[in-house]
Structures are given as C-alpha cells and as structure tokens.
Design a protein around this motif. Sequence first.
Motif, mmCIF file in Angstrom:
data_model
loop_
_atom_site.group_PDB
_atom_site.id
_atom_site.type_symbol
_atom_site.label_atom_id
_atom_site.label_comp_id
_atom_site.label_asym_id
_atom_site.label_seq_id
_atom_site.Cartn_x
_atom_site.Cartn_y
_atom_site.Cartn_z
ATOM 1 N N SER A 11 0.874 -1.174 0.000
ATOM 2 C CA SER A 11 0.000 0.000 0.000
ATOM 3 C C SER A 11 0.908 1.219 0.000
ATOM 4 O O SER A 11 1.901 1.246 0.727
ATOM 5 C CB SER A 11 -0.871 0.031 1.253
ATOM 6 N N ARG A 44 1.682 -3.988 -9.093
ATOM 7 C CA ARG A 44 0.269 -4.276 -8.774
ATOM 8 C C ARG A 44 -0.336 -5.233 -9.793
ATOM 9 O O ARG A 44 -0.854 -6.293 -9.447
ATOM 10 C CB ARG A 44 -0.543 -2.979 -8.751
ATOM 11 N N THR A 147 -6.177 -1.888 -7.760
ATOM 12 C CA THR A 147 -5.995 -1.792 -6.298
ATOM 13 C C THR A 147 -5.488 -0.414 -5.894
ATOM 14 O O THR A 147 -5.677 0.021 -4.757
ATOM 15 C CB THR A 147 -5.006 -2.860 -5.777
ATOM 16 N N ASP A 150 -8.601 1.290 -5.165
ATOM 17 C CA ASP A 150 -9.177 0.723 -3.933
ATOM 18 C C ASP A 150 -8.550 1.407 -2.721
ATOM 19 O O ASP A 150 -9.237 1.745 -1.754
ATOM 20 C CB ASP A 150 -8.909 -0.791 -3.826
ATOM 21 N N GLU A 151 -7.238 1.593 -2.766
ATOM 22 C CA GLU A 151 -6.541 2.261 -1.650
ATOM 23 C C GLU A 151 -6.870 3.748 -1.591
ATOM 24 O O GLU A 151 -7.147 4.296 -0.529
ATOM 25 C CB GLU A 151 -5.016 2.127 -1.815
ATOM 26 N N GLY A 177 -10.954 0.410 -11.184
ATOM 27 C CA GLY A 177 -10.973 0.757 -9.757
ATOM 28 C C GLY A 177 -12.061 1.764 -9.444
ATOM 29 O O GLY A 177 -12.761 1.642 -8.432
#
Length: 309
Positions: A11, A44, A147, A150-151, A177
Amino acid sequence: MQTGMQPLHISTPLLAHRPLSSELGKSVWLKMDNNQPSGSFKLRGIGLLCQRAVANGARHLICPSGGNAGFAAAIAGAALAVKTTILVPEATQESVRAAIRAIGVELIVSGAQWDETNQAALQMSQLDGAVYIPPFDHPDIWDGNATLIDEAVQQAEFDVVICSVGGGGLLSGVVQGLQRNGLSTVPVIAVETEGAASFHAAVQAGELVTLPAITSIATTLAARRVAKHAFELTRSHVIHSVTVSDKQAVDACWRFADDMHTLVEPACGAALAVAYQNLPVLHEFHRPLIIVCGGIGVDMAKLAAWRSL
Ligand SMILES: *Cc1c(COP(=O)(O)O)cnc(C)c1O
C-alpha cells in the motif's frame, strides 16, 4: 483477488502536494506509487498476473520488456520462487539490465526492436509450463492495477484522476478501480507525450491506430498501439485525452524533484505536467488525484541531460 493470496505490492502513501495546491487553489493529491518495490505501479498488475499464473501451475514466467514491466516481473517471479526470464531489446540501458539481473532472474538480450523481443518471448512461451507475461494487455493486469484506486478511496476525496498512458494498462486499472468503488462518474485525464500519443491518436480517429514511430524521450510510454480494452473504455467512462511536450514532462520532473524530493521518469512527469502547466482540462476540477506512477529509468544525470531539450 483470490482469498489466501498475499499481494506482492505494498500500500502506498497518498500525499497532499502543498505547493501546487496553494498555487492552483485546489486540493492536489499524489498517489505515490513510485514507492512500490518495483519503483513503479507495475508490481500491482504484473504481480497479480504472475501470482495467478503460478497458482494455475505455471513453472516459468517469460516477460519481454526492457523497462518497468520487466523489472516488476522479475521481482514477482523471485518472490514467487518460480523460474523467470526477462527478454530485453538490445537498446536497453546497462543500468536496467543490471537491476534485473540483481534480482536473480534470467536476462536475455534479444532483438533490435521490442517487436522482435516480443516475438522471441512468445516463441519461448511455447515451452512446457511456460507462461507469457505481457506488459499491459491482460485483464489480471487491469485487476491488479485497480488496487491503486481501492486504496486511494480510503485515503482522500478526489473528483478527477490524472494518469499517464503507455499501452493503457494503468488507465484500464484506474477505470476498473473507479467503477468497482462506485465512482463511475469520476472522470480520468489520460496523458501522453506528443511523440508517444497512441491513445490520443485512437481517440481522434475513433478507432485503434498504430503509430508509425515513437519520437518521445518518454520511452516507457512507447506503445505504438494501445490495448483495445483501454480504447473501448472511452465509450463507458469519461476520459479526457491530453498530450504534453517532452519538455513539459521533463520540467514537471524537475519541479517535482524540488517540491517532493522524489525522482520520477518523464512518463510520470507527463501526468504531473497537467497540474504544473495548469492545463485548461483541469479547470473544472477541485480535487485532482495524480497517479505518481514512478519508473526506474531515471537518475540525476538523465534528468540533467533531458533538461537541454
Ligand atoms: C508502464 C508505465 C506507464 C504506462 O503504463 P501502461 O499500462 O503501459 O499504460 C507509465 N509510467 C510508468 C512509470 C510506467 O512504468
């Protein structure tokens, strides 16, 4: 993502760009994916593709790329403890070759142009247990790149996303996303340098276009043709296609180094340039999120050489 699989990527922080925010009178956000172990967001998507391939029985990963994709595939292959071969074109810088070798995977120099390197990789992928890892054109790559969003939705509120486009794997992930996080109405500003603008050419033509040649120093964006999927997303999502000059991309790298004490490739500078140049496309937005895609093909000497453009 399949349960029980730890992602290979980390992350990353989302930072406020304070000088630009006050200069533009907006909240300018930076998703700092240059901090990935691969030096770019690529771990990723390519990481997830490699992981799924190995879970499905792959015993040998084969990736043609003399850039960030190859480096990410090398890191993924080593982490998954599977035989990995990265094929690079002859023009690939020694520093990049050394970085890939240092991960402990096999490096093969093959072909004068990427197209030839790619053919060699496709041929090698016929071997039993081998799997071809493309640089951008695969649904698992888009799924993994998503992702990033998403973060980001957990980290800040934004009303537009700015990202650069090479073959369109990053753009495809960003849109996926946004859509899977209920942000289908958040537009994307897709940025290329003028000499590598295959997405822009497709948008203008209304169909996929293969550029005759790449003339930009942003070699990371040098896909002569974008993925069909990325182009087709323009029909289901608001995507503003813009181009910047190499000089604007390099200027943005310099200013970003001063402001954030971070070096990024011109491929990433292209996205930053939209804000540094305060391009008209940005005017209607108040909280832009810039994807700091990073890249390992940069150092102080290269930045200095490009400055004379
Ligand atoms: C790969 C890459 C891009 C472009 O991504 P695509 O998925 O090819 O569109 C942009 N910037 C950096 C630093 C990259 O490594």
